[in-house]
Design an enzyme around this catalytic site. Structure first.
Site, short mmCIF file in Angstrom:
data_model
loop_
_atom_site.label_atom_id
_atom_site.label_comp_id
_atom_site.label_asym_id
_atom_site.label_seq_id
_atom_site.Cartn_x
_atom_site.Cartn_y
_atom_site.Cartn_z
N GLN A 7 4.05 -19.20 -28.72
CA GLN A 7 3.75 -18.58 -27.43
C GLN A 7 4.87 -18.90 -26.47
OE1 GLN A 7 0.00 -19.92 -25.87
NE2 GLN A 7 -0.94 -17.95 -26.23
N LYS A 48 -9.58 -14.50 -16.84
CA LYS A 48 -8.19 -14.25 -17.23
C LYS A 48 -7.82 -12.79 -17.05
CE LYS A 48 -9.48 -13.55 -22.05
NZ LYS A 48 -9.09 -13.63 -23.44
N ARG A 76 -3.53 -21.95 -35.60
CA ARG A 76 -4.97 -21.66 -35.52
C ARG A 76 -5.42 -21.18 -36.89
NH1 ARG A 76 -5.17 -18.73 -29.51
NH2 ARG A 76 -4.05 -20.42 -28.48
N ASP A 83 4.62 -20.06 -23.71
CA ASP A 83 3.53 -20.66 -22.96
C ASP A 83 4.03 -21.35 -21.70
OD1 ASP A 83 0.92 -21.24 -22.62
OD2 ASP A 83 0.80 -22.84 -24.12
N CYS A 92 -1.95 -26.69 -23.54
CA CYS A 92 -2.45 -27.13 -22.23
C CYS A 92 -2.74 -28.62 -22.11
CB CYS A 92 -3.68 -26.34 -21.81
SG CYS A 92 -4.04 -24.90 -22.78
N HIS A 130 -2.73 -20.93 -16.70
CA HIS A 130 -2.14 -20.80 -18.03
C HIS A 130 -1.54 -19.40 -18.06
CE1 HIS A 130 -5.20 -23.80 -19.69
NE2 HIS A 130 -5.84 -23.34 -18.62
N HIS A 151 2.33 -23.57 -18.04
CA HIS A 151 1.21 -23.98 -17.20
C HIS A 151 1.72 -24.27 -15.81
CE1 HIS A 151 -0.31 -24.64 -21.29
NE2 HIS A 151 -1.39 -24.12 -20.75
ZN LIG Z 1 -2.93 -23.21 -21.66
#
Ligand SMILES: [Zn+2]
Length: 504
Positions: A227, A311, A209, A229, A180, A363, A231
């Protein structure tokens, strides 16, 4: 020798059922989703065919955690090594599935208006300070130091976008646990007008992580993961449409992958929330409305939202009834403020407007962790992958090793794989398939048995008849091997293209 179709051979030889379960499973590969309290489905409901033989092997002691790992090990998909605990090494066949999943999503991105980006793996901690990650996520982040550092303590290089960044300061970098903040920096590299939004940045970069070592498990608890991922930077009036469109994309993707049943859970404001109560209430209201708009029942998990916003999580259930979190959609009013993101507002939507507004960030990840999603797929399909996702798609078996048969078999391999041996350059965009040629001369029956056991979706047998006619016999796995007839190799290739396009 006259070649026979595989189904004929199977009948003559009284082949055992083709699927060989690796461990006892309560239901067949396309086992239906059950609720968490229900008992596993019978593997043979109301059928007049005899039940499949019970597998002899027992699950490992820790089967509830390592089933996918055992299957993946047996079918050669990935491994883990102590040199990098929690970071899976994908083997070639596992990488094929991994890449296919990404290719599949990239295709959906073109449909849904995403732009793919590539951003750094390591960032100066000034960025994590700005985003709030150092405060809220510090213990889960890997620190990075440089042996060639230039320590200039106290001096700040940047201003504006780079404010707070110090030069190469010792130990002040971290591996990204999320994309992000990097996407916010990208957003800020140029000005945006009212009409630019929504802007959807997608990235498949690996994230790190720092999970404790004792918690690491196969592909489900890892330190390095990918991910899908993205945005979405949008205006307030676009939130509902964007969330609804994301939920709709999720529905399509999960159906294509054989997971039509899943649950939504809305997680609301936690104790350590950032931002105003009013923003939180507004965000939760929009998510609730979007969920109500789906035809699915959804649950609520009070107080389990991220520190920056509420979320929606998706829970998928595995064959043992355990729930796994996969997709996530998070609304965020905080991060755009921290990064001072803005867009120009003008009544006619042009740039250079009269005032600036702050966008909202959504996200979202459809698979969530690709690794975890693969674990669920591995347990679901074992080595019986659908053709489009399969790491072993076609096996070509020559009946004998006579030169004319081998030559014809190699030519067939080139055509079916979409890759011609010896060509100087491969055309971009041409569909290619994973085609293996049996070159060991094991004998027809043994070769066919091995190919079936390995889970090849399509088996092609080539004998003298095929060489004479110029056509090949091909059988396709559709819960059993079904004879598809005799066609020219080019025609079979087109059929493979069609099977893939239809996600068979
Ligand atoms: Zn994010």
């Amino acid at each position: 020798m006259k070649s026979l179709s595989l189904s004929t051979i199977a009948r003559q030889r009284h082949f055992r059922p083709l699927r060989r379960p690796i461990f006892p499973l309560p239901s067949p590969p396309n086992r239906p989703f059950t609720t968490s309290n229900s008992t596993p489905q019978s593997s043979n409901p109301a059928s007049d065919t005899p039940p499949p033989p019970q597998p002899q092997r027992q699950p490992p002691k820790n089967a509830n955690k390592t089933l996918h790992h055992a299957i993946a090990t047996e079918t050669g998909l990935y491994t883990t090594l102590p040199y990098s605990p929690g970071s899976p090494f994908f083997l070639p066949h596992g990488t094929r599935i991994f890449n296919r999943l990404i290719e599949f999503l990239r295709a959906q991105y073109t449909l849904h208006g995403y732009q793919e980006v590539v951003t750094p793996m390591i960032y100066n901690d000034a960025l994590w300070e700005k985003s709030g990650h150092l405060e809220n996520f510090r213990d889960d982040m890997f620190k990075v130091s440089s042996a060639k550092r230039k320590v200039q303590k106290g001096s700040e290089d940047g201003e504006g976008l780079n404010a707070g960044v110090r030069s190469e300061e010792e130990g002040k970098y971290s591996l990204k646990p999320m994309n992000c903040p990097g996407h916010c920096l990208l957003y800020k590299t140029r000005g945006h007008s009212y009409a630019d939004l929504p802007l959807r940045f997608a990235e498949f970069a690996p994230l790190h992580r720092d999970e404790i070592r004792s918690a690491l498990t196969g592909l489900t608890r890892v330190r390095r993961f990918h991910q899908d991922d993205a945005h979405i930077f949008c205006r307030g009036d676009q939130i509902f449409t964007e969330i609804s469109s994301t939920l709709s994309m999720l529905e399509t993707v999960y159906h294509a992958l054989g997971f039509p049943d899943y649950k939504f859970v809305l997680s609301t404001r936690p104790e350590n929330y950032m931002g105003s109560l009013e923003d939180w209430e507004k965000a939760e209201e929009v998510l609730k409305r979007s969920l109500d708009n789906t035809s699915r029942v959804w649950g609520i998990d009070e107080g389990d939202g991220a520190f920056y916003g509420p979320k929606i999580d998706v829970l998928l259930q595995d064959w043992q009834g355990r729930q796994h979190q996969t997709a996530t959609i998070q609304l965020d009013f905080q991060l755009p403020q921290k990064f001072e993101l803005s867009y120009d507002v003008a009544p006619d939507g042009t740039t250079g407007g009269v005032s600036k507004e702050t966008p909202v960030i959504i996200h979202r990840a459809i698979f969530g962790s690709l690794e975890r999603f693969m674990a669920l797929l591995i347990e679901k399909y074992e080595n019986r992958w659908p053709f489009w996702l399969s790491p072993r798609q076609v096996k070509i078996i020559p009946v004998t090793n006579k030169p004319e048969i081998i030559t014809f078999a190699k030519r067939t391999r080139d055509i079916l794989s979409g890759v011609k041996t010896g060509e100087r350059i491969q055309a971009m965009g041409k569909r290619t398939f994973f085609v293996d040629l049996e070159e060991r001369n094991l004998g027809l029956n043994k070769s066919i048995r091995e190919a079936k056991s390995a889970g090849y979706n399509v088996i092609v047998v080539i004998g003298e008849d095929e060489v004479r006619s110029g056509k090949v016999r091909w059988d396709v796995w559709e819960r059993e091997y079904v004879k598809k007839g005799m066609d020219g190799a080019e025609e079979v290739y087109q059929k493979l293209v069609q099977m893939e396009a239809e996600y068979q």
